[in-house]
Scaffold this motif. Structure first.
Motif: not given
Length: 85
Positions: A3-6, A55-60, A62, A64
């Motif tokens: 779910s954190s992949d963009l 972008r993998r593992g991004g938090g709020e 950016d 990751g």
């Protein structure tokens, strides 16, 4: 895909002095869409360059890892240096 992949595309344009600068960022649903969109932005003349990335593992904030997997046209050297191949 976690779910954190963009997936996304960052375009690049030239400013008045001819220097590359960031253009529009566009979210994409997967790698194929990102690659097609990035190529189309350049071939259709909307940008001088573009990069498709994950972008993998991004938090709020950016956080990751960003993985650039396709580059079209002129992009800053730091972007093309991130290619995984």
């Amino acid at each position: 895909m976690a779910s954190s992949d963009l997936y996304g595309v960052q375009t690049f344009v030239r400013d008045r002095k001819g220097k590359l600068s960031q253009g529009r960022f566009t979210h994409c649903k997967d790698a194929d869409e990102a690659r097609r969109y990035a190529e189309a932005r350049v071939t259709q003349g909307h940008a001088v360059g573009s990069a498709a990335f994950l972008r993998r593992g991004g938090g709020e904030f950016d956080e990751g890892e960003a993985i650039t997997f396709a580059v079209f046209g002129a992009v800053p050297s730091g972007v093309s240096d991130q290619l995984p191949f």
